[in-house]
Design a protein around this motif. Structure first.
Motif, PDB file in Angstrom:
ATOM      1  N   LEU A 121      89.005-137.597 -26.243  1.00  0.00           N
ATOM      2  CA  LEU A 121      89.458-136.837 -27.413  1.00  0.00           C
ATOM      3  C   LEU A 121      89.737-135.382 -27.086  1.00  0.00           C
ATOM      4  O   LEU A 121      90.207-134.630 -27.950  1.00  0.00           O
ATOM      5  CB  LEU A 121      88.414-136.929 -28.538  1.00  0.00           C
ATOM      6  N   ARG A 125      96.640-135.420 -28.338  1.00  0.00           N
ATOM      7  CA  ARG A 125      97.231-136.672 -28.809  1.00  0.00           C
ATOM      8  C   ARG A 125      96.152-137.703 -29.129  1.00  0.00           C
ATOM      9  O   ARG A 125      96.208-138.374 -30.161  1.00  0.00           O
ATOM     10  CB  ARG A 125      98.192-137.209 -27.759  1.00  0.00           C
ATOM     11  N   ARG A 126      95.166-137.818 -28.240  1.00  0.00           N
ATOM     12  CA  ARG A 126      94.090-138.789 -28.463  1.00  0.00           C
ATOM     13  C   ARG A 126      93.233-138.373 -29.656  1.00  0.00           C
ATOM     14  O   ARG A 126      92.738-139.227 -30.399  1.00  0.00           O
ATOM     15  CB  ARG A 126      93.232-138.921 -27.198  1.00  0.00           C
ATOM     16  N   ALA A 128      94.295-136.770 -32.342  1.00  0.00           N
ATOM     17  CA  ALA A 128      95.055-137.123 -33.547  1.00  0.00           C
ATOM     18  C   ALA A 128      95.017-138.618 -33.805  1.00  0.00           C
ATOM     19  O   ALA A 128      94.888-139.064 -34.957  1.00  0.00           O
ATOM     20  CB  ALA A 128      96.490-136.635 -33.407  1.00  0.00           C
ATOM     21  N   GLU A 129      95.115-139.424 -32.739  1.00  0.00           N
ATOM     22  CA  GLU A 129      95.051-140.880 -32.899  1.00  0.00           C
ATOM     23  C   GLU A 129      93.693-141.317 -33.431  1.00  0.00           C
ATOM     24  O   GLU A 129      93.592-142.249 -34.240  1.00  0.00           O
ATOM     25  CB  GLU A 129      95.338-141.560 -31.563  1.00  0.00           C
ATOM     26  N   HIS A 130      92.646-140.643 -32.972  1.00  0.00           N
ATOM     27  CA  HIS A 130      91.289-141.007 -33.408  1.00  0.00           C
ATOM     28  C   HIS A 130      91.113-140.781 -34.908  1.00  0.00           C
ATOM     29  O   HIS A 130      90.426-141.561 -35.580  1.00  0.00           O
ATOM     30  CB  HIS A 130      90.279-140.171 -32.620  1.00  0.00           C
ATOM     31  N   ARG A 132      93.585-140.769 -37.167  1.00  0.00           N
ATOM     32  CA  ARG A 132      94.627-141.382 -37.992  1.00  0.00           C
ATOM     33  C   ARG A 132      94.069-142.391 -39.000  1.00  0.00           C
ATOM     34  O   ARG A 132      94.481-142.374 -40.171  1.00  0.00           O
ATOM     35  CB  ARG A 132      95.680-142.044 -37.095  1.00  0.00           C
ATOM     36  N   PRO A 133      93.136-143.279 -38.625  1.00  0.00           N
ATOM     37  CA  PRO A 133      92.591-144.202 -39.639  1.00  0.00           C
ATOM     38  C   PRO A 133      91.906-143.480 -40.799  1.00  0.00           C
ATOM     39  O   PRO A 133      91.961-143.948 -41.942  1.00  0.00           O
ATOM     40  CB  PRO A 133      91.591-145.055 -38.838  1.00  0.00           C
ATOM     41  N   ARG A 135      92.755-140.704 -42.107  1.00  0.00           N
ATOM     42  CA  ARG A 135      93.773-140.147 -43.002  1.00  0.00           C
ATOM     43  C   ARG A 135      94.350-141.214 -43.925  1.00  0.00           C
ATOM     44  O   ARG A 135      94.844-140.907 -45.007  1.00  0.00           O
ATOM     45  CB  ARG A 135      94.903-139.512 -42.185  1.00  0.00           C
ATOM     46  N   ARG A 136      94.295-142.463 -43.498  1.00  0.00           N
ATOM     47  CA  ARG A 136      94.942-143.534 -44.247  1.00  0.00           C
ATOM     48  C   ARG A 136      94.007-144.235 -45.213  1.00  0.00           C
ATOM     49  O   ARG A 136      94.463-144.894 -46.151  1.00  0.00           O
ATOM     50  CB  ARG A 136      95.524-144.560 -43.262  1.00  0.00           C
TER      51      ARG A 136
END
Length: 300
Positions: A121, A125-126, A128-130, A132-133, A135-136
């Protein structure tokens, strides 16, 4: 906090727990001040808890909030609607946005550290990917009905605010290197909610240590008209707005004897003779200090 954020918090307790408090305060005060909702300045205190029933890491904040606040225009007290304070859907989405934005800013400022399996992390980029769930998904803000009165509030505070991850009453046994304790499974229905879990002593200790806070961290904080810096003035305004007289000054009760406090905590008496269990112990002398070292010399 959702699991993705809780994982980061476990390795950055002081930073992320502080962000959690600020996000909670910002959310409640902003939505309450909105004329579409309450249109008032509220006051409340927040208590950080970091555990679930099975001692897993589950950071969350409990807030106790009066049902109203001081009107934005200074016209007086604004009471919330009966049985309703603020819309929880609005609170949850605003809270999600504020906390994730603060977490991203802390990352960009280099205030977050990552170790072990979270080391990847460190890359933006990693990271932000971590998140992302988180945020949704829908975050949960739960509003409970009010207390029955001031006495119930004080009783609640006395039992709850300084609670630790597990109480003695929930511990069943320590046998063969395993700890057995009771917990409530809130996802079950009926009598099956009360369950028992057995953990290896090392795993039990590991889970307990998850909830040790950073040195000096304040897990109870006050906001709005209950904030320390303006509490006296703001509470006087609240009383005027509610036509409530100030409380009568109270004399402090004398401090309880240490023997009474010890007996209340442990159930064992320091006054009863430990040999006959009948006679009362009476102090007859105060021995001199056991310190027998040399006197300090003036070297000036």
């Amino acid at each position: 906090m959702p699991p993705a954020v809780a994982e980061i918090a476990a390795q950055n307790k002081a930073v992320v727990y502080g962000l959690l408090f600020r996000a909670v305060a910002d959310t409640l005060r902003t939505i309450a001040a909105d004329p579409r909702h309450l249109g008032a300045e509220i006051g409340f205190f927040a208590v950080l808890h970091t555990w679930g029933q099975t001692l897993v890491h589950h950071p969350h904040v409990h807030c106790v909030i009066p049902g109203g606040g001081l009107a934005n225009d200074g016209s007086g007290w604004v009471a919330c609607r009966p049985g309703f304070f603020l819309p929880v859907r609005v609170l949850s989405r605003y809270f999600r946005r504020v906390l994730l934005a603060a977490l991203l800013e802390a990352f960009k400022s280099g205030h977050l550290r990552f170790a072990g399996r979270l080391q990847p992390l460190r890359e933006p980029r990693r990271f932000a990917e971590h998140l992302r769930p988180a945020r949704r998904t829908e975050w949960v803000v739960y509003a409970k009905r009010p207390f029955a009165g001031p006495e119930q509030v004080l009783d609640y505070l006395g039992r709850y605010t300084h609670r630790i991850a597990i109480s003695n009453q929930r511990l069943c046994s320590l046998d063969g290197g395993a700890v057995r304790f009771r917990y409530t499974d809130y996802r079950s229905n009926g009598a099956s909610r009360r369950k028992t879990m057995t953990l290896a002593a090392t795993e039990f200790i590991r889970r307990m240590l998850l909830h040790v806070l950073p040195p000096g961290f304040h897990r109870i904080r006050y906001y709005g008209f209950l904030a320390n810096r303006a509490r006296r003035q703001k509470l006087a305004e609240c009383r005027r707005a509610l036509s409530t007289p100030p409380p009568a000054p109270q004399q402090e009760a004398p401090a309880a004897d240490y023997r009474d406090r010890y007996e209340a905590l442990t159930g064992r008496s320091l006054r009863q003779c430990p040999r006959c269990n009948a006679g009362n112990m009476q102090p007859i002398d105060h021995p001199a200090s056991a310190w027998a070292g040399p006197a300090f010399l003036d070297s000036s």
